[in-house]
Design a protein around this motif. Structure first.
Motif, PDB file in Angstrom:
ATOM      1  N   ARG A 140      14.090  30.678 118.456  1.00 12.33           N
ATOM      2  CA  ARG A 140      15.327  31.019 119.265  1.00 12.33           C
ATOM      3  C   ARG A 140      15.436  32.193 119.876  1.00 12.33           C
ATOM      4  O   ARG A 140      14.411  33.216 119.483  1.00 12.33           O
ATOM      5  N   PRO A 141      16.012  32.669 120.698  1.00 12.03           N
ATOM      6  CA  PRO A 141      16.298  34.071 121.295  1.00 12.03           C
ATOM      7  C   PRO A 141      16.166  35.222 120.257  1.00 12.03           C
ATOM      8  O   PRO A 141      17.215  34.954 119.332  1.00 12.03           O
ATOM      9  N   GLY A 142      15.328  35.886 120.253  1.00 17.66           N
ATOM     10  CA  GLY A 142      15.313  37.083 119.598  1.00 17.66           C
ATOM     11  C   GLY A 142      14.379  36.754 118.158  1.00 17.66           C
ATOM     12  O   GLY A 142      14.110  37.614 117.290  1.00 17.66           O
ATOM     13  N   GLY A 143      13.840  35.552 118.003  1.00 19.85           N
ATOM     14  CA  GLY A 143      12.999  35.027 116.849  1.00 19.85           C
ATOM     15  C   GLY A 143      11.749  35.652 116.833  1.00 19.85           C
ATOM     16  O   GLY A 143      11.550  36.245 118.085  1.00 19.85           O
ATOM     17  N   LYS A 144      11.022  35.543 115.655  1.00 19.98           N
ATOM     18  CA  LYS A 144       9.654  36.460 115.690  1.00 19.98           C
ATOM     19  C   LYS A 144       8.623  35.501 115.236  1.00 19.98           C
ATOM     20  O   LYS A 144       8.836  34.763 114.314  1.00 19.98           O
ATOM     21  N   LEU A 145       7.417  35.681 115.877  1.00 20.14           N
ATOM     22  CA  LEU A 145       6.100  35.194 115.179  1.00 20.14           C
ATOM     23  C   LEU A 145       5.534  36.460 114.902  1.00 20.14           C
ATOM     24  O   LEU A 145       5.419  37.412 115.384  1.00 20.14           O
ATOM     25  N   VAL A 146       4.965  36.482 113.312  1.00 19.55           N
ATOM     26  CA  VAL A 146       4.550  37.311 112.846  1.00 19.55           C
ATOM     27  C   VAL A 146       3.218  36.595 112.361  1.00 19.55           C
ATOM     28  O   VAL A 146       3.000  35.838 111.539  1.00 19.55           O
ATOM     29  N   VAL A 147       1.981  37.269 112.812  1.00 19.64           N
ATOM     30  CA  VAL A 147       0.649  36.747 112.656  1.00 19.64           C
ATOM     31  C   VAL A 147      -0.001  37.628 111.641  1.00 19.64           C
ATOM     32  O   VAL A 147      -0.014  39.088 111.893  1.00 19.64           O
ATOM     33  N   VAL A 148      -0.626  37.399 110.621  1.00 18.77           N
ATOM     34  CA  VAL A 148      -1.318  38.122 109.684  1.00 18.77           C
ATOM     35  C   VAL A 148      -2.843  37.815 109.876  1.00 18.77           C
ATOM     36  O   VAL A 148      -3.467  36.808 109.943  1.00 18.77           O
ATOM     37  N   ASP A 149      -3.471  39.051 110.348  1.00 21.91           N
ATOM     38  CA  ASP A 149      -4.866  38.967 110.847  1.00 21.91           C
ATOM     39  C   ASP A 149      -5.555  40.062 109.832  1.00 21.91           C
ATOM     40  O   ASP A 149      -5.116  40.765 109.144  1.00 21.91           O
ATOM     41  N   ASN A 150      -7.001  40.000 110.054  1.00 19.18           N
ATOM     42  CA  ASN A 150      -7.684  40.829 109.129  1.00 19.18           C
ATOM     43  C   ASN A 150      -8.017  42.147 110.123  1.00 19.18           C
ATOM     44  O   ASN A 150      -8.174  42.158 111.300  1.00 19.18           O
ATOM     45  N   ASP A 151      -7.972  43.353 109.200  1.00 18.27           N
ATOM     46  CA  ASP A 151      -8.117  44.783 109.888  1.00 18.27           C
ATOM     47  C   ASP A 151      -9.849  44.794 109.879  1.00 18.27           C
ATOM     48  O   ASP A 151     -10.421  44.543 108.720  1.00 18.27           O
ATOM     49  N   HIS A 152     -10.531  44.926 110.806  1.00 19.09           N
ATOM     50  CA  HIS A 152     -11.994  44.899 110.871  1.00 19.09           C
ATOM     51  C   HIS A 152     -12.378  46.416 110.847  1.00 19.09           C
ATOM     52  O   HIS A 152     -13.736  46.510 111.050  1.00 19.09           O
ATOM     53  N   VAL A 153     -11.549  47.323 110.578  1.00 24.69           N
ATOM     54  CA  VAL A 153     -11.858  48.696 110.384  1.00 24.69           C
ATOM     55  C   VAL A 153     -11.607  49.198 109.040  1.00 24.69           C
ATOM     56  O   VAL A 153     -12.531  50.048 108.516  1.00 24.69           O
ATOM     57  N   ALA A 154     -10.407  49.125 108.728  1.00 26.26           N
ATOM     58  CA  ALA A 154     -10.045  49.634 107.402  1.00 26.26           C
ATOM     59  C   ALA A 154     -10.320  48.835 105.895  1.00 26.26           C
ATOM     60  O   ALA A 154      -9.903  47.781 106.320  1.00 26.26           O
ATOM     61  N   GLY A 155     -10.714  49.399 105.126  1.00 29.77           N
ATOM     62  CA  GLY A 155     -10.734  48.585 103.848  1.00 29.77           C
ATOM     63  C   GLY A 155     -11.945  48.002 103.434  1.00 29.77           C
ATOM     64  O   GLY A 155     -12.995  47.796 104.460  1.00 29.77           O
ATOM     65  N   ASP A 156     -12.555  47.531 102.264  1.00 28.44           N
ATOM     66  CA  ASP A 156     -13.736  46.858 101.719  1.00 28.44           C
ATOM     67  C   ASP A 156     -13.777  45.565 102.612  1.00 28.44           C
ATOM     68  O   ASP A 156     -15.008  45.284 102.739  1.00 28.44           O
ATOM     69  N   PHE A 157     -12.801  44.765 102.747  1.00 29.16           N
ATOM     70  CA  PHE A 157     -12.942  43.585 103.149  1.00 29.16           C
ATOM     71  C   PHE A 157     -13.590  43.673 104.677  1.00 29.16           C
ATOM     72  O   PHE A 157     -14.226  42.847 105.186  1.00 29.16           O
ATOM     73  N   ALA A 158     -13.249  44.629 105.257  1.00 32.61           N
ATOM     74  CA  ALA A 158     -13.724  45.123 106.786  1.00 32.61           C
ATOM     75  C   ALA A 158     -15.238  45.287 106.722  1.00 32.61           C
ATOM     76  O   ALA A 158     -15.749  45.050 107.531  1.00 32.61           O
TER      77      ALA A 158
END
Length: 240
Positions: A140-158
């Motif tokens: 709807r107008p004003g609605g949001k898509l929120v994508v959870v992505d990996n941070d490739h810089v910060a953290g052990d997982f990166a």
């Protein structure tokens, strides 16, 4: 009720983790974000209370019950093998067969879309604009898509991502953030963690997510660890 439209999606590529071992991926999900910081930031990005929320690429439905205060929750999943387990999480939640490019919902019928670790990984070789246009259609107008992505810089997982050749396909530099910025999205970094109850579970999950040598070398350097620091990027796109 699970959608009966389960014809194969010809552009669907099964996930290398959940598609390979759903039971082990369940353990991974249970270890995600023990402090709840990621969950709080998701709500800050787009509160779903009393709204219609779509979990796009809901997999086996692990996250579906977490949206209990939404007015309506709809899981969309392309892997036909996962539709039944997703529906079993809560029979009151609708689970439908679809994908980012093919969302089987009416135009302008949704307030919030969450997408985690699937499809929306722009890289020099992949442009997910078709999925973004489909999200734009159903929001709807004003609605949001929120994508959870990996941070490739910060953290052990990166650190693990940087050592893993297959991760290059997900865009290990600033390209994903630049792509989202060029399409009007805001990117918010969130530092969280994985935390497992048993070392054996942690080891199995690292081997699921990374090549054997990469996982073994990291585990050897952290012999007592039951988890790791994990940086996320939230790409937040709002429909005008």
């Amino acid at each position: 009720m699970t959608s009966q439209n389960t014809e194969p999606l010809h552009d669907f590529v099964p996930a290398a983790n959940q598609g390979q071992d759903p039971a082990l991926y369940e353990l991974e999900n249970e270890a995600i974000d023990p402090s709840g910081v990621l969950w709080r930031r998701l709500r800050q990005a787009a509160d779903w209370q009393d709204k219609v929320l779509v979990d796009l690429g809901c997999g086996s439905g692990f996250w579906l019950p977490k949206y209990a205060d939404a007015a309506e929750v709809i899981g969309v999943e392309p892997d036909q093998r996962l539709l039944g387990p997703a529906q079993a999480r809560d029979p009151a939640i609708q689970v439908v067969h679809g994908s980012a490019e093919h969302v089987p919902l009416p135009t302008a019928s949704v307030d919030v879309i969450h997408a985690r670790f699937a499809y929306f990984f722009p890289s020099e070789g992949f442009d997910p604009v078709a999925g973004l246009r489909e999200a734009e259609r159903v929001l709807r107008p004003g609605g949001k898509l929120v994508v959870v992505d990996n941070d490739h810089v910060a953290g052990d997982f990166a650190e693990l991502l940087a050592a893993s050749a297959p991760a290059a396909a997900q865009g290990r530099d600033s390209y994903p953030t630049r792509w989202w910025a060029s399409h009007g999205a805001q990117t918010v970094p969130v530092m969280s963690s994985w935390q497992f109850q048993r070392r054996s579970d942690f080891e199995q999950v690292l081997h699921l997510e990374f090549p054997q040598q990469v996982a073994e070398q990291w585990l050897a350097r952290h012999p007592e660890s039951l988890g790791l620091s994990y940086g996320y990027l939230l790409h937040i796109w709002q429909r005008s």
